[in-house]
Design an enzyme around this catalytic site. Structure first.
Site, PDB file in Angstrom:
ATOM      1  N   THR A 165       0.823  -1.209   0.126  1.00  0.00           N
ATOM      2  CA  THR A 165       0.113   0.083  -0.093  1.00  0.00           C
ATOM      3  C   THR A 165       0.869   1.378   0.040  1.00  0.00           C
ATOM      4  O   THR A 165       0.453   2.138  -0.732  1.00  0.00           O
ATOM      5  CB  THR A 165      -0.810   0.000   1.305  1.00  0.00           C
ATOM      6  OG1 THR A 165      -0.314  -0.103   2.426  1.00  0.00           O
ATOM      7  CG2 THR A 165      -1.949  -0.850   1.172  1.00  0.00           C
TER       8      THR A 165
ATOM      9  N   THR B  14      -6.842  -1.490   3.960  1.00  0.00           N
ATOM     10  CA  THR B  14      -7.617  -1.017   4.915  1.00  0.00           C
ATOM     11  C   THR B  14      -8.922  -1.854   5.141  1.00  0.00           C
ATOM     12  O   THR B  14      -9.433  -1.754   6.315  1.00  0.00           O
ATOM     13  CB  THR B  14      -8.158   0.289   4.346  1.00  0.00           C
ATOM     14  OG1 THR B  14      -8.797   0.275   2.983  1.00  0.00           O
ATOM     15  CG2 THR B  14      -7.056   1.342   4.449  1.00  0.00           C
ATOM     16  N   ASP B  15      -9.341  -2.892   4.141  1.00  0.00           N
ATOM     17  CA  ASP B  15     -10.457  -3.704   4.273  1.00  0.00           C
ATOM     18  C   ASP B  15     -10.657  -4.531   5.496  1.00  0.00           C
ATOM     19  O   ASP B  15     -11.565  -4.365   6.154  1.00  0.00           O
ATOM     20  CB  ASP B  15     -10.717  -4.642   3.085  1.00  0.00           C
ATOM     21  CG  ASP B  15     -11.423  -3.814   1.999  1.00  0.00           C
ATOM     22  OD1 ASP B  15     -11.447  -2.542   1.963  1.00  0.00           O
ATOM     23  OD2 ASP B  15     -11.794  -4.575   0.978  1.00  0.00           O
TER      24      ASP B  15
ATOM     25  N   LYS C 119     -13.699   0.366  10.149  1.00  0.00           N
ATOM     26  CA  LYS C 119     -13.856   1.028   8.811  1.00  0.00           C
ATOM     27  C   LYS C 119     -15.107   1.343   8.665  1.00  0.00           C
ATOM     28  O   LYS C 119     -16.071   0.398   8.599  1.00  0.00           O
ATOM     29  CB  LYS C 119     -13.203   0.198   7.740  1.00  0.00           C
ATOM     30  CG  LYS C 119     -13.121   1.055   6.353  1.00  0.00           C
ATOM     31  CD  LYS C 119     -12.652  -0.071   5.218  1.00  0.00           C
ATOM     32  CE  LYS C 119     -12.431   0.769   4.174  1.00  0.00           C
ATOM     33  NZ  LYS C 119     -11.681   0.002   3.060  1.00  0.00           N
TER      34      LYS C 119
END
Lengths: 382, 617
Positions: A52, A128-129, A205
């Site tokens: 990332t 991020t998931d 999230k």
């Protein structure tokens, strides 16, 4: 379709039959960083689980470059060199939806090793998931005396507006701060002005794409990192550096499940969990499922499946003592999960059942606060 | 001026906003807003990123010299996609269809599979730091033998409100970019081609109209010069002038190069901190400056102040380069003493810099040492170019009001392109291409109108090019007499505009209602200007009609006329049918224009005849 890059830089797709093969282009060597590391700055380790922070497309292979060393990262984000010196550990290059409990264990061991070898802070780059799941998992598996900071980006690193650089710089600042727990550091707002520091067991999230998707649930964030000043501000309840003694407890029981109740849900679905060691329910409101499910749950519990109730409300705590259904669930042996987030309860259950075989003791542990996942008091509104 | 001898080669890029229902990569309307209506605000930093080939674009590199913190205004008509907080929606198919139509009109070949790219733009005008663009068609022809190289479908950038504040209402409106080859050789030819392409675009009826909805970039080079792109020419009439002035600029730069080479000009890093020399200065700019640095350009005396275009000197070019570091500009000894700098200060400066009579000293006022060094570095780079083998740098320039231009950044290269990985490619198959229909050109339409409706040829052409063409077409379909509609659109409305009526406020529906009222006899033709005036001031059509043309039935009219004649029976008897003319005026003023003159005259005739018959012995 074959993709052809024109001299203008545009790509167009053309039918491959109208293409002629001329030969392969010359191979180009990846560029190396010229950014020097300063030996007087704090030593941080960066463990990467997915590309990332410094990802870029290699046009010749069409894939993300597999090179991942301090040089690559510093070349992508030169500002990081002002904060610390870095050692990098490429653990995995996966999309975070492909994360597994087995990789959480590898990750915990890698982080433990870095801290043991003198890292004054550890940064974990992560998609991020499922970042919040991993942050919870590492929270339970490691007692850390130094900051362990998860970071990622919501907009890919290959765009000028990516949040990767600011998040990384803020993560590095948090990792050199007085923190002493597992955290997630991401944008606090849509502006490029502040990152929030979230507790690994209380973060979620809450938006599919916004930069400020990560929110602390049920508590305030542990602190903030201002940008570009990099000033770290910590709340009094944030665990401080050196409060815990380094330890690794890397056992997990993977046979655990999480299921969200919905009106009309068939009891047949619960059959899939027969033989599982644990099951977390994300029930409605105060922690309910329909009465038609209770006999099946009772059957699971009788066969030693630990069943914990959480709320799909995300905010607030379950209480199965108010209505009849709740009382029936308690009678059936369902355990109230307090104000734990459903997915955190799942990860905790894996850890608890990995370390405690006795269902009764395990059930008791599920209600004890281990790493800030269970608040005794509800102090936070919506 | 013999442009062919000068080796002028020019091409144009035309950017035209499309009038689609939704934006190119999101489902917001293509609606422009007043920036005072903004409902939110946020800010971001932009960073330069590498191309997929691992290179950094030179134009982007140049933007890196400054702080890239940008503020954005949001509206209730924009969404998270404009905010760069959500992945783009699929490419707007309506916009692609318009592009394919235009491609077919130029006889082009469509791309089999359209790939959306990210064109790196980090001047803040795109929240993402890139502009999404897709090549749709290739190889078209112009009637004068020129070529259209490509048609691209792009998203419009955000509008600058001021400084580093941008407004997101415009961001994402679809734009078609039409690029010609450098096939034009005179300034007039460039203008003609731009006009022709504009006419073709408007023929689709699918493009936005009005100021700012079409922009031309002009690419110009002459022999010995270099390709320069001048951006943002909004008025067609200025294109030829822009080309003339750029040719002039390139020729002057070539002349300056020869002169500098003869003078053995040279650049050394002799820059010095001269802040102390201006301690007592009366110059407001220098007094405020924290640091003042100077550099002496050897052999440049008289050249830096030389005009290369109206109102532009070589010094202006150096100043533009220096501004990239955030300074306000430069001073140079070709223009000093001036701006509060005294002759004594200039003499001291020259002495301090050991500058000879042939040298020009450039000074820059900055906030710190780094900024001053950056600015003087830029001045050196530009000065060095002035006597190099390529004295005309390849640049992107922006048009100034008069038609001259200022430096913006180096010409971007292919390194600024990166695939838009969030948008799937779109296939344009044979079926779609064959099904694409080509509309009638406005020029052909004008000829047809002239014939079919017996409208004057000039009128017909003006009508075809008018923004109100769709209104005219609707009116004709609804049975309005073409001549009535044309006269109102081209004459009446123009006269009203000239007298200061805000005719832009009159809706198409109101025009149609007015015409229907006239056709049905509810209002007189003569009342149209008054009706439009009232409509423009904000009244509803029914209010206006009530006020100006109270409904009068035929019966009412007959009795009004009957009374008028009875009151003037002597006059009628005396004049006979010749009384018609004077009585028309009396009746029309009585009914205040609410009845068509023809009907009045018809009834009058009948009533006069009846009155005469009655009185006959």
């Amino acid at each position: 379709m074959a993709v052809v890059k024109l001299d203008s830089g545009y790509n167009i797709g053309v039918n491959p039959v109208s293409c002629t093969f001329f030969g392969h282009p010359a191979e180009s060597l990846p560029k190396k960083s010229q950014v020097p590391q300063k030996s007087d700055l704090p030593a941080l380790s960066i463990v990467s689980t997915g590309g990332t922070i410094a990802s870029r497309i290699d046009y010749r292979t069409g894939s993300v470059t597999s090179q991942f060393d301090a040089g690559d990262i510093l070349m992508a984000i030169p500002e990081l060199a002002k904060v610390a010196q870095y050692r990098t550990i490429p653990l995995a290059t996966i999309l975070s939806e492909n994360m597994t409990p087995a990789i959480w264990q590898e990750l915990a061991r890698a982080v433990y090793k870095e801290i043991k070898n003198g890292a004054t802070g550890v940064i974990i780059t992560h998609g991020t998931d499922t970042m919040a799941y991993s942050a919870a998992a590492i929270s339970f598996m490691i007692d850390t005396p130094v900051p362990v900071v998860f970071v990622g980006s919501q907009r890919s690193a290959d765009r000028p507006s990516s949040d990767n650089a600011m998040n990384a710089v803020c993560a590095a600042s948090a990792a050199t701060s007085d923190l002493g727990e597992v955290t997630v550091v991401m944008h606090a707002t849509t502006n490029d002005d502040t990152c929030s520091i979230h507790r690994g067991t209380r973060v979620r999230k809450m938006h599919s794409s916004r930069r400020d998707a990560f929110r602390s649930m049920g508590i305030d964030p542990l602190g903030t990192v201002a940008y570009p000043s990099r000033e770290v501000t910590l709340k009094s309840f944030a665990v401080r550096r050196g409060s815990q003694t380094l330890a690794l407890h890397d056992k997990l029981e993977e046979h655990c499940g999480l299921i969200q109740f919905y009106p009309g849900m068939s009891p047949d679905l619960l059959k899939a969990y027969e033989g599982y060691k644990g099951l977390v329910l994300a029930g409605t409101g105060l922690g309910h499922v329909s009465t038609t499910l209770i006999p099946s749950l009772q059957k699971l519990i009788k066969r030693d499946t630990v069943v914990v109730m959480t709320s799909q409300c995300m905010q607030g705590r379950v209480c199965d003592r108010v209505y009849d259904t709740g009382r029936d669930l308690l009678t059936a042996g369902v355990i109230e999960g307090g104000d734990m987030l459903p997915e955190v309860a799942l990860v905790k259950m894996m850890w608890v059942l990995g370390n405690e075989r006795d269902p009764e003791k395990a059930a008791a542990l599920m209600q004890v606060d281990l790493k800030g996942e269970c608040n005794r008091r509800s102090t936070h509104g919506l | 001026m013999d442009y062919k001898a000068a080796g002028l080669k020019a091409g144009i890029e035309i950017h035209q906003q499309l009038n689609t229902k939704e934006k190119l990569f999101c489902h917001c309307q293509t609606l422009l807003r007043d920036s005072s209506e903004h409902s939110g605000e946020f800010f971001r930093y932009l960073r330069v990123t590498e191309s997929e080939m691992g290179e950094i674009d030179r134009a982007a590199q140049e933007e890196m010299k400054r702080d890239r913190k940008f503020h954005y205004y949001t509206y209730d008509t924009t969404c998270l996609i404009e905010n760069d907080e959500e992945p783009p929606a699929p490419l707007n198919d309506e916009a692609l269809s318009v592009c394919l139509t235009i491609a077919k009109m130029f006889g082009m070949t469509p791309v089999q599979q359209v790939h959306t790219m990210r064109k790196l733009v980090i001047d803040g005008s795109n929240t993402s730091g890139f502009q999404r663009t897709a090549l749709v068609a290739l190889n078209g022809a112009l009637p004068n033998g020129g070529e259209i190289e490509t048609i691209c479908l792009e998203e419009e950038a955000a509008q600058r409100v001021k400084d580093d504040i941008f407004s997101l209402d415009r961001l994402g409106i679809p734009l078609i970019e039409i690029t010609t080859s450098p096939c034009m050789h005179t300034p007039e030819e460039v203008q003609e081609v731009a006009e022709y392409i504009g006419m073709v675009l408007r023929s689709t009826g699918k493009v936005k109209r009005g100021i700012g909805t079409i922009r031309q970039d002009v690419n110009i080079s002459i022999r010995g010069g270099a390709r320069v792109e001048i951006k943002g020419v909004q008025e067609l009439d200025l294109i030829a002038e822009v080309v003339r002035r750029e040719v002039q600029r390139q020729q002057n730069l070539l002349g300056i190069r020869n002169e500098l080479q003869q003078k053995k000009a040279s650049i050394h890093d002799n820059s010095k901190n001269v802040t102390g020399l201006f301690k007592e200065t009366k110059s407001t700019v220098l007094k405020k400056a924290k640091r003042i640095y100077a550099i002496s350009l050897e052999g440049f005396a008289g050249v830096v102040g030389r005009e290369i275009q109206p109102d532009r000197r070589l010094g202006s070019e150096m100043s533009d380069y220096a501004k990239k570091c955030g300074v306000g500009g430069i001073f140079h000894t070709d223009e000093l003493p001036a701006y509060g700098v005294t002759a004594e200060e200039v003499a001291r400066l020259r002495a301090h810099m050991n500058a000879g009579v042939h040298d020009c000293v450039v000074i820059v006022a900055a906030v710190n040492d780094n900024q001053a060094a950056c600015a003087l570095d830029q001045v050196s780079i530009r000065a060095q170019l002035a006597f190099s083998e390529k004295p005309v740098p390849e640049e992107t320039r922006k048009m100034l009001e008069s038609g001259s231009s200022a430096y913006m950044r180096p010409l971007p290269g292919p390194a600024r392109m990166y695939p838009e990985t969030d948008v799937l490619p779109v296939i344009v198959d044979d079926d779609r291409w064959h099904a694409t229909t080509v509309p009638e050109l406005l020029t052909a339409k004008a000829r047809r109108y002239a014939q079919e409706y017996s409208i004057d040829r000039n009128y017909a052409t003006r009508l075809a090019l008018s923004e109100k063409l769709p209104l005219f077409e609707r009116a004709v379909t609804e049975g309005i007499k073409p001549k009535l509609a044309v006269f109102t659109i081209l004459s009446t409305a123009t006269e009203l505009r000239r007298e200061g009526t805000e005719i832009g406020k009159i809706s198409d529906e109101d025009y149609l209602a007015t015409w229907h009222a006239v056709e049905s006899g509810r209002a007189a033709k003569e009342a149209i200007p008054d009706i439009l005036r009232e409509l423009a001031s904000g009244n509803t059509f029914e209010e206006v009609l009530r006020k100006l043309a109270p409904a009068i039935s035929r019966q009412d009219l007959e009795s009004i006329i009957h009374k008028i004649i009875a009151d003037r029976s002597d006059f009628v008897l005396q004049k006979g049918q010749a009384a018609l003319g004077p009585l028309m005026g009396v009746v029309m003023s009585e009914v205040r224009g609410s009845v068509d003159g023809k009907i009045v005259s018809e009834i009058l005739k009948k009533e006069i005849a009846a009155a005469l018959a009655e009185k006959k012995p």
